[in-house]
Scaffold this motif. Structure first.
Motif, mmCIF file in Angstrom:
data_model
loop_
_atom_site.group_PDB
_atom_site.id
_atom_site.type_symbol
_atom_site.label_atom_id
_atom_site.label_comp_id
_atom_site.label_asym_id
_atom_site.label_seq_id
_atom_site.Cartn_x
_atom_site.Cartn_y
_atom_site.Cartn_z
ATOM 1 N N LEU A 114 9.843 -2.968 1.568
ATOM 2 C CA LEU A 114 10.432 -1.672 1.923
ATOM 3 C C LEU A 114 9.659 -0.986 3.041
ATOM 4 C CD1 LEU A 114 10.848 0.273 -1.453
ATOM 5 C CD2 LEU A 114 12.683 -0.374 0.068
ATOM 6 N N ARG A 116 4.191 3.162 6.920
ATOM 7 C CA ARG A 116 3.823 2.317 5.774
ATOM 8 C C ARG A 116 4.917 1.301 5.467
ATOM 9 N NH1 ARG A 116 3.648 4.797 -0.329
ATOM 10 N NH2 ARG A 116 3.051 2.926 -1.441
ATOM 11 N N MET A 151 8.600 2.395 4.089
ATOM 12 C CA MET A 151 8.514 3.660 3.357
ATOM 13 C C MET A 151 8.641 4.852 4.314
ATOM 14 S SD MET A 151 8.177 2.952 0.159
ATOM 15 C CE MET A 151 7.480 4.400 -0.627
ATOM 16 N N PRO A 152 8.982 6.027 3.782
ATOM 17 C CA PRO A 152 9.071 7.211 4.628
ATOM 18 C C PRO A 152 7.718 7.526 5.285
ATOM 19 C CG PRO A 152 10.034 7.621 2.496
ATOM 20 C CD PRO A 152 9.347 6.309 2.404
ATOM 21 N N TRP A 156 18.427 14.184 5.401
ATOM 22 C CA TRP A 156 17.262 13.472 4.897
ATOM 23 C C TRP A 156 16.379 14.459 4.149
ATOM 24 C CZ3 TRP A 156 15.526 8.710 4.099
ATOM 25 C CH2 TRP A 156 14.178 8.534 3.853
ATOM 26 N N GLU A 179 4.445 9.232 6.410
ATOM 27 C CA GLU A 179 3.539 10.169 5.720
ATOM 28 C C GLU A 179 2.867 11.048 6.760
ATOM 29 O OE1 GLU A 179 0.770 8.641 2.828
ATOM 30 O OE2 GLU A 179 2.200 7.135 2.179
ATOM 31 N N TYR A 224 6.665 8.760 -5.476
ATOM 32 C CA TYR A 224 5.262 8.745 -5.049
ATOM 33 C C TYR A 224 4.334 8.339 -6.191
ATOM 34 C CZ TYR A 224 6.314 10.954 -0.577
ATOM 35 O OH TYR A 224 6.783 11.210 0.675
ATOM 36 N N TYR A 229 -0.491 -0.063 6.357
ATOM 37 C CA TYR A 229 -0.449 1.246 7.032
ATOM 38 C C TYR A 229 -0.774 1.071 8.502
ATOM 39 C CZ TYR A 229 -0.569 3.348 2.377
ATOM 40 O OH TYR A 229 -0.284 3.716 1.091
ATOM 41 N N TYR A 234 -4.422 -0.993 8.401
ATOM 42 C CA TYR A 234 -5.134 -1.577 7.270
ATOM 43 C C TYR A 234 -4.133 -1.905 6.161
ATOM 44 C CZ TYR A 234 -4.922 3.184 5.278
ATOM 45 O OH TYR A 234 -4.497 4.408 4.814
ATOM 46 N N SER A 242 -0.764 6.965 0.757
ATOM 47 C CA SER A 242 -2.025 6.583 1.419
ATOM 48 C C SER A 242 -3.200 7.312 0.784
ATOM 49 C CB SER A 242 -1.958 6.899 2.905
ATOM 50 O OG SER A 242 -1.812 8.289 3.104
ATOM 51 N N LEU A 299 1.447 8.547 9.452
ATOM 52 C CA LEU A 299 1.114 7.202 8.995
ATOM 53 C C LEU A 299 2.394 6.459 8.629
ATOM 54 C CD1 LEU A 299 -1.515 5.647 8.507
ATOM 55 C CD2 LEU A 299 -1.612 6.610 6.223
ATOM 56 N N PRO A 319 11.156 12.404 -0.205
ATOM 57 C CA PRO A 319 11.339 11.555 -1.381
ATOM 58 C C PRO A 319 10.838 12.238 -2.652
ATOM 59 C CG PRO A 319 10.210 10.401 0.375
ATOM 60 C CD PRO A 319 10.275 11.818 0.769
ATOM 61 N N GLN A 333 1.097 -5.176 -5.409
ATOM 62 C CA GLN A 333 1.716 -4.373 -4.357
ATOM 63 C C GLN A 333 0.787 -4.363 -3.150
ATOM 64 O OE1 GLN A 333 3.358 -0.539 -5.582
ATOM 65 N NE2 GLN A 333 2.541 0.415 -3.755
ATOM 66 N N LEU A 338 5.820 -1.498 2.421
ATOM 67 C CA LEU A 338 5.427 -1.873 1.056
ATOM 68 C C LEU A 338 5.992 -3.248 0.691
ATOM 69 C CD1 LEU A 338 5.477 0.418 -1.999
ATOM 70 C CD2 LEU A 338 6.896 -1.599 -2.080
#
Lengths: 141, 155
Positions: free
Chosen positions: A111, A127, A113-114, B109, A116, B117, A72, A41, B123, A125, B112, A68, A129
């Protein structure tokens, strides 16, 4: 700016045959996704907005909106493929905004993203961005 | 004979006076962003607000580069190598911009920063940007000021 969002979502509604739209199953959410949203989504958030740029003691009748988009997905590969489809669609997008002209839609950040991962998530998840600046000019009467 | 440092900006020579002028404009710009970011940042525990600070970057040798960075986060011991977000302002022809630092420290690593965030959301949490709007609020005025200074001082 309501007119901008009306234009954006009208544009979105006309893209039902687009690869990105079908890829996410039409799940473009405003500001927040639903609880336990089906993946993949996309969520759109307004990052910033300058209503009218005040310069040298007068308004130059320009407005800036920063958006933005967060895509996901379950897998890294899917999120990357969807982001490419999104850029293909949105980098050259044009849509009408009542009372304004959309001068430019510029992507200034993309980007990965890390990951989740939460205890209540079955799967982590992924992601991607993307951030855009929309420049609008007040329509001349 | 003492050697004078020559700075070039868009192919034209800058005087020492112009360098000082630009440096002052940058410092004032950085302070404005810093204070705006502290004003609008979400203040649950005030720790994020208190972590926002200005860092002056060293000039490159012979390049006349003046830069400030506004950093938030870095909860992991306050180390510079930790993660965070920043606004970098350059007095060189590279212009101005906002950057987001990656979440690395040393070779390993790390998670973050909380600041990242808050700025970009997750999410489960909507973004509450504070760096980008602070930067945007002042950047147009900044560009104008620097352009005026350059015109005045370039010979």
């Amino acid at each position: 700016m309501d007119a901008f969002y009306a234009g954006l979502f009208s544009f979105w509604a006309t893209q039902s045959a687009n690869a990105f739209y079908t890829g996410i199953g039409g799940r473009l959410r405003n500001n927040q996704a639903r609880q336990n949203e089906t993946r993949p989504y996309c969520v759109v958030t307004q990052v910033d907005g300058l209503p009218e740029y005040f310069q040298d003691g007068h308004y130059d009748e320009l407005a800036y909106i920063e958006l933005q988009f967060d895509i996901y997905s379950e897998t890294n590969l899917e999120v990357l493929a969807l982001s490419k489809k999104f850029m293909t669609l949105f980098d050259t997008a044009t849509f009408s905004v009542t009372g304004w002209s959309l001068l430019e839609l510029e992507r200034f950040r993309s980007l990965l993203m890390p990951l989740e991962k939460d205890e209540d998530m079955d799967n982590p998840l992924h992601r991607y961005l993307l951030q855009y600046t929309a420049t609008l000019q007040k329509a001349r009467v | 004979m003492a050697r004078s440092r020559i700075i070039w900006w868009k192919g034209r020579k800058l005087t020492r006076k112009a360098e000082i002028g630009v440096s002052l404009a940058l410092e004032s710009f950085a302070t404005n962003i810093w204070s705006e970011a502290r004003r609008i940042v979400p203040k649950d525990t005030h720790s994020l607000k208190n972590s926002i600070r200005i860092e002056k970057l060293r000039s490159g040798k012979g390049r006349g580069y003046v830069a400030y960075r506004i950093v938030a986060g870095l909860e992991d011991g306050g180390s510079f190598a930790g993660s965070g977000i920043r606004s970098s302002i350059g007095g060189s022809s590279s212009g101005v911009g906002v950057g987001i630092a990656s979440a690395t420290k040393g070779k390993s690593w790390r998670q973050p920063s909380y600041a990242l965030y808050v700025e970009l959301g997750t999410s489960k949490m909507a973004a509450q940007p504070f760096m980008r709007p602070s930067f945007n609020k002042h950047r147009y005025r900044f560009k104008k000021t620097v352009r005026r200074l350059m015109k005045q001082k370039i010979r």
